[in-house]
Design a protein around this motif. Structure first.
Motif, PDB file in Angstrom:
ATOM      1  N   THR A  95       0.789  -1.011  -0.074  1.00  0.00           N
ATOM      2  CA  THR A  95      -0.040   0.134   0.373  1.00  0.00           C
ATOM      3  C   THR A  95       1.148   1.538   0.114  1.00  0.00           C
ATOM      4  O   THR A  95       0.728   2.548  -0.300  1.00  0.00           O
ATOM      5  N   ASN A  96       1.888   1.171   0.726  1.00  0.00           N
ATOM      6  CA  ASN A  96       2.910   2.518   1.017  1.00  0.00           C
ATOM      7  C   ASN A  96       3.548   2.515  -0.993  1.00  0.00           C
ATOM      8  O   ASN A  96       3.203   4.017  -1.369  1.00  0.00           O
ATOM      9  N   THR A  97       3.318   1.680  -1.417  1.00  0.00           N
ATOM     10  CA  THR A  97       4.146   1.472  -2.609  1.00  0.00           C
ATOM     11  C   THR A  97       3.080   2.177  -3.480  1.00  0.00           C
ATOM     12  O   THR A  97       3.416   3.013  -4.288  1.00  0.00           O
ATOM     13  N   HIS A  98       1.622   1.654  -3.275  1.00  0.00           N
ATOM     14  CA  HIS A  98       0.853   2.375  -3.952  1.00  0.00           C
ATOM     15  C   HIS A  98       0.965   4.225  -4.212  1.00  0.00           C
ATOM     16  O   HIS A  98       0.348   4.429  -4.951  1.00  0.00           O
ATOM     17  N   ILE A  99       0.667   4.325  -2.246  1.00  0.00           N
ATOM     18  CA  ILE A  99       0.731   5.735  -2.214  1.00  0.00           C
ATOM     19  C   ILE A  99       1.762   6.572  -3.048  1.00  0.00           C
ATOM     20  O   ILE A  99       1.468   7.585  -3.840  1.00  0.00           O
ATOM     21  N   ALA A 100       3.468   5.745  -3.155  1.00  0.00           N
ATOM     22  CA  ALA A 100       4.069   6.643  -4.348  1.00  0.00           C
ATOM     23  C   ALA A 100       4.246   6.163  -5.906  1.00  0.00           C
ATOM     24  O   ALA A 100       4.663   7.169  -6.512  1.00  0.00           O
ATOM     25  N   ALA A 149     -11.958  -2.214  -8.248  1.00  0.00           N
ATOM     26  CA  ALA A 149     -12.472  -0.955  -9.054  1.00  0.00           C
ATOM     27  C   ALA A 149     -12.150   0.171  -9.477  1.00  0.00           C
ATOM     28  O   ALA A 149     -12.545   0.717 -10.984  1.00  0.00           O
ATOM     29  N   THR A 150     -12.477   1.099  -8.787  1.00  0.00           N
ATOM     30  CA  THR A 150     -11.605   2.018  -8.612  1.00  0.00           C
ATOM     31  C   THR A 150     -10.168   2.352  -9.900  1.00  0.00           C
ATOM     32  O   THR A 150      -9.931   3.125 -10.750  1.00  0.00           O
ATOM     33  N   TYR A 151      -9.068   1.632  -9.096  1.00  0.00           N
ATOM     34  CA  TYR A 151      -7.940   1.265 -10.490  1.00  0.00           C
ATOM     35  C   TYR A 151      -8.480   0.914 -11.662  1.00  0.00           C
ATOM     36  O   TYR A 151      -8.041   1.486 -12.859  1.00  0.00           O
ATOM     37  N   GLY A 152      -9.466   0.314 -11.943  1.00  0.00           N
ATOM     38  CA  GLY A 152      -9.822  -0.497 -12.852  1.00  0.00           C
ATOM     39  C   GLY A 152     -10.220   0.704 -13.977  1.00  0.00           C
ATOM     40  O   GLY A 152     -10.440   1.052 -15.430  1.00  0.00           O
ATOM     41  N   THR A 153     -11.499   1.460 -13.069  1.00  0.00           N
ATOM     42  CA  THR A 153     -11.349   3.035 -13.980  1.00  0.00           C
ATOM     43  C   THR A 153     -10.673   3.621 -14.119  1.00  0.00           C
ATOM     44  O   THR A 153     -10.625   4.101 -15.419  1.00  0.00           O
ATOM     45  N   LEU A 154      -9.810   4.231 -13.391  1.00  0.00           N
ATOM     46  CA  LEU A 154      -8.596   4.850 -13.575  1.00  0.00           C
ATOM     47  C   LEU A 154      -7.352   4.343 -14.603  1.00  0.00           C
ATOM     48  O   LEU A 154      -7.138   5.428 -15.688  1.00  0.00           O
ATOM     49  N   VAL A 155      -7.732   3.274 -15.005  1.00  0.00           N
ATOM     50  CA  VAL A 155      -6.809   2.750 -16.454  1.00  0.00           C
ATOM     51  C   VAL A 155      -7.104   3.247 -17.180  1.00  0.00           C
ATOM     52  O   VAL A 155      -6.552   3.845 -18.539  1.00  0.00           O
ATOM     53  N   GLN A 187      -2.510   0.522 -13.447  1.00  0.00           N
ATOM     54  CA  GLN A 187      -2.788  -0.938 -14.216  1.00  0.00           C
ATOM     55  C   GLN A 187      -1.203  -1.802 -13.385  1.00  0.00           C
ATOM     56  O   GLN A 187      -1.689  -3.015 -12.664  1.00  0.00           O
ATOM     57  N   PHE A 188      -0.302  -1.380 -12.509  1.00  0.00           N
ATOM     58  CA  PHE A 188       0.586  -2.460 -11.845  1.00  0.00           C
ATOM     59  C   PHE A 188      -0.106  -2.060 -10.350  1.00  0.00           C
ATOM     60  O   PHE A 188      -0.269  -2.794 -10.184  1.00  0.00           O
ATOM     61  N   THR A 189      -0.926  -1.571 -10.480  1.00  0.00           N
ATOM     62  CA  THR A 189      -1.265  -1.470  -8.614  1.00  0.00           C
ATOM     63  C   THR A 189      -2.438  -2.042  -8.895  1.00  0.00           C
ATOM     64  O   THR A 189      -3.367  -2.755  -7.232  1.00  0.00           O
ATOM     65  N   LEU A 190      -3.253  -2.364  -9.706  1.00  0.00           N
ATOM     66  CA  LEU A 190      -4.178  -3.530  -9.898  1.00  0.00           C
ATOM     67  C   LEU A 190      -4.234  -4.082  -9.817  1.00  0.00           C
ATOM     68  O   LEU A 190      -4.356  -5.375  -9.271  1.00  0.00           O
ATOM     69  N   ASP A 191      -3.445  -4.540 -10.635  1.00  0.00           N
ATOM     70  CA  ASP A 191      -3.075  -6.733 -10.439  1.00  0.00           C
ATOM     71  C   ASP A 191      -2.250  -6.865  -8.703  1.00  0.00           C
ATOM     72  O   ASP A 191      -2.551  -7.635  -8.665  1.00  0.00           O
ATOM     73  N   ASN A 192      -2.252  -6.037  -8.186  1.00  0.00           N
ATOM     74  CA  ASN A 192      -1.605  -6.046  -7.150  1.00  0.00           C
ATOM     75  C   ASN A 192      -2.898  -6.425  -6.509  1.00  0.00           C
ATOM     76  O   ASN A 192      -2.782  -7.280  -4.859  1.00  0.00           O
TER      77      ASN A 192
END
Ligand code: FE
Ligand code: FE
Length: 201
Positions: free
Chosen positions: A87-92, A151-157, A173-178
């Motif tokens: 999650t810290n990586t997602h923030i970065a 749902a959020t990242y899918g739409t944002l991608v 997409q990288f975050t979404l996969d995670n």
């Protein structure tokens, strides 16, 4: 010689499409703004949604260690610890996205995540420490969070791709996969022993 394009359509859509087809960065509308995508309403909407998920990730990063602490099984605790780091990586990653878009990384309260985290706190209050019911409940809460993020990242991608922000789309997409992998991992933990033991308690 006369290369005038069909103007009949233009009449219908008005000056808006005419301004777009000019596609000159310097072209300005009545408000004096340039016609760049960065000034478009949709771009603003996209950035607003990024601020929303940025808030969500930041608060989740604080909640996950509490969920880890509340866990009964070391397996679930380890999963929460792992996802805290992720999650810290997602923030970065979101900060990288803001930088690419030349926007300030601002957090805007995400009511959905606030509610989901409140639900997680409720589950901890409603279950006894040291039980597998506690773990089953924590997984339930965590998976709701992961599904919200998916749902959020899918739409944002999809939005990023549509706007031609390919690098941003790749990062998201990288975050979404995670998030998807985290959801799968939580299901595996639940189904390998936690649900069974919770039912038997
Ligand atoms: Fe995340
Ligand atoms: Fe997540």
């Amino acid at each position: 010689m006369a290369t005038t394009k069909t103007t009949s359509k233009k009449a219908a859509t008005g000056s808006e499409s005419a301004a777009k087809s000019a596609s000159v960065k310097l072209s300005s509308d009545k408000s004096g703004k340039t016609g760049k995508m960065e000034d478009s309403e949709f771009h603003e909407f996209f950035v607003d949604e990024l601020k929303d998920i940025y808030w969500a990730e930041k608060h989740l990063a604080k909640a996950l260690p509490k969920m880890k602490k509340a866990s009964t099984s070391p397996e679930l605790a380890a999963a929460f610890e792992k996802h805290t780091e992720e999650t810290n990586t997602h923030i970065a990653t979101l900060e990288q996205v803001f930088a690419l878009l030349e926007e300030k990384p601002q957090a805007k309260k995400c009511d959905a995540m606030a509610g989901l985290l409140e639900e997680g706190t409720g589950i901890i209050e409603d279950t006894d420490a040291g039980t597998m019911i506690r773990d089953a409940g924590l997984i339930l809460a965590a998976q709701k969070v992961e599904h919200y993020e998916i749902a959020t990242y899918g739409t944002l991608v999809a939005f990023a791709k549509q706007m031609g922000h390919s690098e941003v789309a790749e990062l998201l997409q990288f975050t979404l996969d995670n998030e998807k992998a985290t959801d799968v991992a939580l299901t595996e933990i639940a189904e390998s022993f936690i649900n069974e033991q919770a039912v038997a308690e």
